[in-house]
Design a protein around this motif. Structure first.
Motif, PDB file in Angstrom:
ATOM      1  N   UNK A  79     -12.944  -2.094   5.815  1.00  0.00           N
ATOM      2  CA  UNK A  79     -14.333  -2.012   6.287  1.00  0.00           C
ATOM      3  C   UNK A  79     -15.334  -1.816   5.160  1.00  0.00           C
ATOM      4  N   UNK A  80     -14.835  -1.679   3.940  1.00  0.00           N
ATOM      5  CA  UNK A  80     -15.700  -1.471   2.774  1.00  0.00           C
ATOM      6  C   UNK A  80     -16.696  -0.329   3.000  1.00  0.00           C
ATOM      7  N   UNK A  81     -16.152   0.830   3.333  1.00  0.00           N
ATOM      8  CA  UNK A  81     -16.982   2.006   3.595  1.00  0.00           C
ATOM      9  C   UNK A  81     -17.485   2.666   2.315  1.00  0.00           C
ATOM     10  N   UNK A  82     -16.874   2.360   1.201  1.00  0.00           N
ATOM     11  CA  UNK A  82     -17.294   2.931  -0.078  1.00  0.00           C
ATOM     12  C   UNK A  82     -16.815   4.347  -0.303  1.00  0.00           C
ATOM     13  N   UNK A  83     -15.716   4.739   0.348  1.00  0.00           N
ATOM     14  CA  UNK A  83     -15.191   6.095   0.188  1.00  0.00           C
ATOM     15  C   UNK A  83     -14.428   6.262  -1.119  1.00  0.00           C
ATOM     16  N   UNK A  84     -13.845   5.199  -1.601  1.00  0.00           N
ATOM     17  CA  UNK A  84     -13.020   5.289  -2.797  1.00  0.00           C
ATOM     18  C   UNK A  84     -11.724   6.012  -2.502  1.00  0.00           C
ATOM     19  N   UNK A  85     -11.078   6.475  -3.531  1.00  0.00           N
ATOM     20  CA  UNK A  85      -9.797   7.162  -3.381  1.00  0.00           C
ATOM     21  C   UNK A  85      -9.978   8.673  -3.209  1.00  0.00           C
ATOM     22  N   UNK A  86     -11.093   9.217  -3.677  1.00  0.00           N
ATOM     23  CA  UNK A  86     -11.288  10.667  -3.676  1.00  0.00           C
ATOM     24  C   UNK A  86     -11.308  11.263  -2.272  1.00  0.00           C
ATOM     25  N   UNK A  87     -11.967  10.635  -1.324  1.00  0.00           N
ATOM     26  CA  UNK A  87     -12.070  11.184   0.032  1.00  0.00           C
ATOM     27  C   UNK A  87     -10.711  11.193   0.727  1.00  0.00           C
ATOM     28  N   UNK A  88      -9.941  10.093   0.746  1.00  0.00           N
ATOM     29  CA  UNK A  88      -8.616  10.148   1.371  1.00  0.00           C
ATOM     30  C   UNK A  88      -7.688  11.168   0.710  1.00  0.00           C
ATOM     31  N   UNK A  89      -7.748  11.282  -0.621  1.00  0.00           N
ATOM     32  CA  UNK A  89      -6.911  12.264  -1.318  1.00  0.00           C
ATOM     33  C   UNK A  89      -7.345  13.675  -0.963  1.00  0.00           C
ATOM     34  N   UNK A  90      -8.653  13.921  -0.917  1.00  0.00           N
ATOM     35  CA  UNK A  90      -9.153  15.250  -0.545  1.00  0.00           C
ATOM     36  C   UNK A  90      -8.736  15.613   0.874  1.00  0.00           C
ATOM     37  N   UNK A  91      -8.803  14.637   1.785  1.00  0.00           N
ATOM     38  CA  UNK A  91      -8.366  14.879   3.159  1.00  0.00           C
ATOM     39  C   UNK A  91      -6.876  15.224   3.193  1.00  0.00           C
ATOM     40  N   UNK A  92      -6.079  14.479   2.446  1.00  0.00           N
ATOM     41  CA  UNK A  92      -4.635  14.736   2.411  1.00  0.00           C
ATOM     42  C   UNK A  92      -4.343  16.124   1.847  1.00  0.00           C
ATOM     43  N   UNK A  93      -5.023  16.496   0.778  1.00  0.00           N
ATOM     44  CA  UNK A  93      -4.816  17.821   0.177  1.00  0.00           C
ATOM     45  C   UNK A  93      -5.213  18.920   1.160  1.00  0.00           C
ATOM     46  N   UNK A  94      -6.307  18.738   1.868  1.00  0.00           N
ATOM     47  CA  UNK A  94      -6.755  19.724   2.856  1.00  0.00           C
ATOM     48  C   UNK A  94      -5.727  19.865   3.986  1.00  0.00           C
ATOM     49  N   UNK A  95      -5.228  18.754   4.485  1.00  0.00           N
ATOM     50  CA  UNK A  95      -4.223  18.795   5.557  1.00  0.00           C
ATOM     51  C   UNK A  95      -2.955  19.487   5.080  1.00  0.00           C
ATOM     52  N   UNK A  96      -2.540  19.183   3.863  1.00  0.00           N
ATOM     53  CA  UNK A  96      -1.335  19.823   3.318  1.00  0.00           C
ATOM     54  C   UNK A  96      -1.552  21.331   3.192  1.00  0.00           C
ATOM     55  N   UNK A  97      -2.699  21.751   2.667  1.00  0.00           N
ATOM     56  CA  UNK A  97      -2.983  23.183   2.504  1.00  0.00           C
ATOM     57  C   UNK A  97      -2.984  23.903   3.849  1.00  0.00           C
ATOM     58  N   UNK A  98      -3.643  23.311   4.836  1.00  0.00           N
ATOM     59  CA  UNK A  98      -3.671  23.918   6.174  1.00  0.00           C
ATOM     60  C   UNK A  98      -2.267  23.943   6.769  1.00  0.00           C
ATOM     61  N   UNK A  99      -1.520  22.848   6.618  1.00  0.00           N
ATOM     62  CA  UNK A  99      -0.167  22.772   7.173  1.00  0.00           C
ATOM     63  C   UNK A  99       0.790  23.776   6.555  1.00  0.00           C
ATOM     64  N   UNK A 100       0.729  23.931   5.239  1.00  0.00           N
ATOM     65  CA  UNK A 100       1.602  24.898   4.569  1.00  0.00           C
ATOM     66  C   UNK A 100       1.223  26.321   4.979  1.00  0.00           C
ATOM     67  N   UNK A 101      -0.066  26.612   5.025  1.00  0.00           N
ATOM     68  CA  UNK A 101      -0.503  27.938   5.479  1.00  0.00           C
ATOM     69  C   UNK A 101      -0.065  28.222   6.901  1.00  0.00           C
ATOM     70  N   UNK A 102      -0.196  27.214   7.760  1.00  0.00           N
ATOM     71  CA  UNK A 102       0.243  27.358   9.152  1.00  0.00           C
ATOM     72  C   UNK A 102       1.747  27.605   9.219  1.00  0.00           C
ATOM     73  N   UNK A 103       2.527  26.876   8.421  1.00  0.00           N
ATOM     74  CA  UNK A 103       3.986  27.049   8.414  1.00  0.00           C
ATOM     75  C   UNK A 103       4.367  28.472   8.018  1.00  0.00           C
ATOM     76  N   UNK A 104       3.704  29.008   7.014  1.00  0.00           N
ATOM     77  CA  UNK A 104       4.003  30.369   6.559  1.00  0.00           C
ATOM     78  C   UNK A 104       3.660  31.388   7.633  1.00  0.00           C
TER      79      UNK A 104
END
Length: 154
Positions: free
Chosen positions: A34-59
């Motif tokens: 869709x050429x939204x212009x997000x680049x790679x930073x936004x998807x990576x930031x989203x992935x890092x946020x999900x991982x952080x929340x998921x690991x915290x939730x697991x603990x």
């Protein structure tokens, strides 16, 4: 009260990583198409946020997950934000399974799934058990369910 095996935290964290990678990949793919212009930073930031929340939730979830075989029911306590206490009367138990998914097998874990009368699916699942403990729990629940059956009136 019994606790789960510590490796279940790894299973829950791995599930978070898988979810993060899939969602980050979808967002990255949408950006490309869709050429939204997000680049790679936004998807990576989203992935890092999900991982952080998921690991915290697991603990936190591991810290509060308990189960016990009481005199008349299987009792479970679990939850992070919402605390859930469940009592499954043995008389309602229809059948009990042990299950091992791919992540479970890699980590040497298993789960016990309890199906009850009047339900459309598994009502209760006890994850994060060693295969031997899962087999013992399955057999104990089966025996307790049979013992709790009312006498046949005929």
């Amino acid at each position: 009260m019994e606790t789960l095996h510590g490796r279940v935290r790894i299973e829950w964290a791995v599930r978070s990583v898988i979810t993060a990678v899939v969602l980050g990949g979808i967002l990255f793919g949408l950006d490309r198409v869709a050429e939204l212009g997000l680049g790679l930073a936004i998807p990576v930031a989203l992935a890092v946020l999900i991982i952080a929340i998921g690991v915290g939730h697991a603990i936190l979830l591991y810290r509060d997950w308990r189960f016990d075989l009481e005199s008349d029911s299987l009792y479970l306590e679990r939850g992070v934000i919402t605390r859930v206490e469940t009592a499954v009367p043995y008389v309602r138990v229809q059948h009990v399974d042990t299950q091992r998914g791919p992540i479970d097998r890699v980590l040497g874990l298993s789960r016990v799934v309890v199906y009850t009368a009047g339900s459309r699916g598994a009502d209760v699942s006890v994850p994060g058990l060693t295969p031997e403990r899962a087999r013992r729990l399955r057999n104990e629940l089966r025996d307790l369910a049979v013992e709790s059956e009312p006498e046949d009136a005929v």
